[in-house]
Design a protein around this motif. Structure first.
Motif, PDB file in Angstrom:
ATOM      1  N   HIS A  14       3.199  46.446  31.899  1.00 47.16           N
ATOM      2  CA  HIS A  14       3.573  46.748  30.523  1.00 47.16           C
ATOM      3  C   HIS A  14       4.777  45.922  30.058  1.00 47.16           C
ATOM      4  O   HIS A  14       5.509  45.377  30.879  1.00 47.16           O
ATOM      5  CB  HIS A  14       3.903  48.239  30.405  1.00 47.16           C
ATOM      6  CG  HIS A  14       2.697  49.105  30.552  1.00 47.16           C
ATOM      7  ND1 HIS A  14       2.470  49.903  31.641  1.00 47.16           N
ATOM      8  CD2 HIS A  14       1.621  49.256  29.745  1.00 47.16           C
ATOM      9  CE1 HIS A  14       1.312  50.522  31.496  1.00 47.16           C
ATOM     10  NE2 HIS A  14       0.778  50.159  30.355  1.00 47.16           N
ATOM     11  N   SER A  15       4.982  45.882  28.750  1.00 46.42           N
ATOM     12  CA  SER A  15       6.135  45.191  28.167  1.00 46.42           C
ATOM     13  C   SER A  15       7.422  45.800  28.686  1.00 46.42           C
ATOM     14  O   SER A  15       7.528  47.026  28.784  1.00 46.42           O
ATOM     15  CB  SER A  15       6.170  45.366  26.646  1.00 46.42           C
ATOM     16  OG  SER A  15       5.065  44.813  26.058  1.00 46.42           O
ATOM     17  N   SER A  16       8.381  44.934  28.975  1.00 45.71           N
ATOM     18  CA  SER A  16       9.737  45.376  29.306  1.00 45.71           C
ATOM     19  C   SER A  16       9.809  46.369  30.455  1.00 45.71           C
ATOM     20  O   SER A  16      10.610  47.295  30.425  1.00 45.71           O
ATOM     21  CB  SER A  16      10.409  45.997  28.083  1.00 45.71           C
ATOM     22  OG  SER A  16      10.352  45.128  26.999  1.00 45.71           O
ATOM     23  N   CYS A  17       8.965  46.186  31.467  1.00 47.08           N
ATOM     24  CA  CYS A  17       9.102  47.091  32.612  1.00 47.08           C
ATOM     25  C   CYS A  17       9.887  46.398  33.727  1.00 47.08           C
ATOM     26  O   CYS A  17       9.918  46.885  34.851  1.00 47.08           O
ATOM     27  CB  CYS A  17       7.745  47.595  33.105  1.00 47.08           C
ATOM     28  SG  CYS A  17       6.749  46.299  33.778  1.00 47.08           S
ATOM     29  N   PHE A  61       0.780  45.450  39.887  1.00 47.63           N
ATOM     30  CA  PHE A  61       0.716  46.012  38.533  1.00 47.63           C
ATOM     31  C   PHE A  61       1.940  46.904  38.361  1.00 47.63           C
ATOM     32  O   PHE A  61       2.065  47.944  38.996  1.00 47.63           O
ATOM     33  CB  PHE A  61      -0.574  46.809  38.331  1.00 47.63           C
ATOM     34  CG  PHE A  61      -0.766  47.227  36.894  1.00 47.63           C
ATOM     35  CD1 PHE A  61      -1.332  46.350  35.977  1.00 47.63           C
ATOM     36  CD2 PHE A  61      -0.359  48.468  36.449  1.00 47.63           C
ATOM     37  CE1 PHE A  61      -1.488  46.701  34.643  1.00 47.63           C
ATOM     38  CE2 PHE A  61      -0.514  48.840  35.115  1.00 47.63           C
ATOM     39  CZ  PHE A  61      -1.087  47.956  34.211  1.00 47.63           C
ATOM     40  N   MET A  62       2.859  46.451  37.493  1.00 43.12           N
ATOM     41  CA  MET A  62       4.127  47.177  37.340  1.00 43.12           C
ATOM     42  C   MET A  62       4.140  48.024  36.091  1.00 43.12           C
ATOM     43  O   MET A  62       3.629  47.631  35.049  1.00 43.12           O
ATOM     44  CB  MET A  62       5.283  46.182  37.246  1.00 43.12           C
ATOM     45  CG  MET A  62       5.697  45.696  38.608  1.00 43.12           C
ATOM     46  SD  MET A  62       7.127  44.640  38.541  1.00 43.12           S
ATOM     47  CE  MET A  62       8.355  45.703  37.866  1.00 43.12           C
ATOM     48  N   THR A  63       4.786  49.165  36.200  1.00 41.96           N
ATOM     49  CA  THR A  63       4.936  50.006  35.032  1.00 41.96           C
ATOM     50  C   THR A  63       6.199  50.862  35.147  1.00 41.96           C
ATOM     51  O   THR A  63       6.829  50.917  36.202  1.00 41.96           O
ATOM     52  CB  THR A  63       3.666  50.879  34.813  1.00 41.96           C
ATOM     53  OG1 THR A  63       3.777  51.492  33.542  1.00 41.96           O
ATOM     54  CG2 THR A  63       3.480  51.915  35.904  1.00 41.96           C
ATOM     55  N   ALA A  64       6.560  51.470  34.001  1.00 41.81           N
ATOM     56  CA  ALA A  64       7.683  52.419  33.950  1.00 41.81           C
ATOM     57  C   ALA A  64       7.491  53.166  32.635  1.00 41.81           C
ATOM     58  O   ALA A  64       6.725  52.714  31.769  1.00 41.81           O
ATOM     59  CB  ALA A  64       9.022  51.687  33.958  1.00 41.81           C
TER      60      ALA A  64
END
Ligand code: DC
Length: 232
Positions: A15-18, A153-156
């Motif tokens: 996602h954006s900005s994670c 796959f990164m997220t926050a």
């Protein structure tokens, strides 16, 4: 770091900005690999469209954009003094401008154009053809390097991401509110995940990394561990 199999291709999507680019840069540095920020390439094309007045709301003047894409060049340099990657478009430094909220607000309409994506994907594949690369983006594991040895796959959470992005933008001298940043992130999440071509989705073989409560160091340690596993 020594690995048995040298020069992996590492794809980091999310996602954006994670914090993808922060950890991707740290990882590239630790491994001595090249780092490529594919988002900066979509932002550069968006800036080009804005400078030529090609965007009107959700509409982009495709006829005028096509020849500009054919002649497009993008490259990256590293400013050792500032410890910062610099994006160049058509041999012009665009690093500061492409990070503005105006570009962020327009990038989704530009990044869903098929001939923009195919041109940038081809450029990215060319940049990575030797391996030894960490590239971050939205479709790196699913489209650009489908056979990457390591896919992340990164997220926050959106709140955590908006706060991080807000702090970054403020520090870089951009004027805006937290609410503007949050709204932009939520809108981009939606558009990135719902566009027709190359929507943001986890590759089947990607490892999920939710970094909402992980420090930079913890994230890097996890990734280095994964690289070691994949190198054996
Ligand atoms: O990573 P970023 O937030 O700087 O990316 C800016 C935009 O570019 C993002 O909203 C979606 C688009 N993008 C894309 O469509 N595909 C990529 N591989 C990277 C970015």
């Amino acid at each position: 770091m020594e690995t048995k199999k040298n020069k992996l291709t590492i794809a980091i999507d999310g996602h954006s900005s994670c914090g993808k680019s922060t950890v991707a840069k740290d990882l590239a540095k630790a491994l001595g690999y090249t780092y490529i920020d594919s988002g900066a390439m979509y932002r550069s094309v968006t800036l080009l469209c804005m400078e030529h007045d090609l965007i009107d709301g959700e509409q982009v003047n495709l006829v005028a954009l096509k020849p500009l894409m054919e002649n497009l060049s993008i490259h990256f340099t590293f400013d050792v003094e500032k410890q910062q990657y610099i994006t160049w478009m058509n041999n012009r430094k665009v690093e500061h401008k492409i990070r503005s909220i105006e570009v962020a607000n327009n990038v989704s309409v530009v990044s869903k154009i098929d001939f923009v994506r195919s041109k940038l994907v081809a450029m990215q594949q060319e940049m990575g053809k030797q391996g030894g690369i960490v590239m971050d983006g939205r479709d790196i594991g699913t489209v650009v390097f489908t056979d990457a040895e390591l896919k992340i796959f990164m997220t926050a959470s959106p709140q955590v991401r908006a706060q991080r992005r807000f702090d970054e933008l403020k520090a870089a001298g951009h004027q805006l509110t937290f609410e503007e940043v949050l709204e932009n992130i939520e809108k981009r999440d939606f558009m990135d995940a719902n566009r027709e071509i190359a929507p943001l989705k986890k590759a089947d073989d990607a490892v999920v990394l939710d970094n909402s409560s992980l420090s930079k160091e913890e994230q890097l340690a996890i990734l280095i561990d994964l690289v070691e596993q994949r190198s054996n």
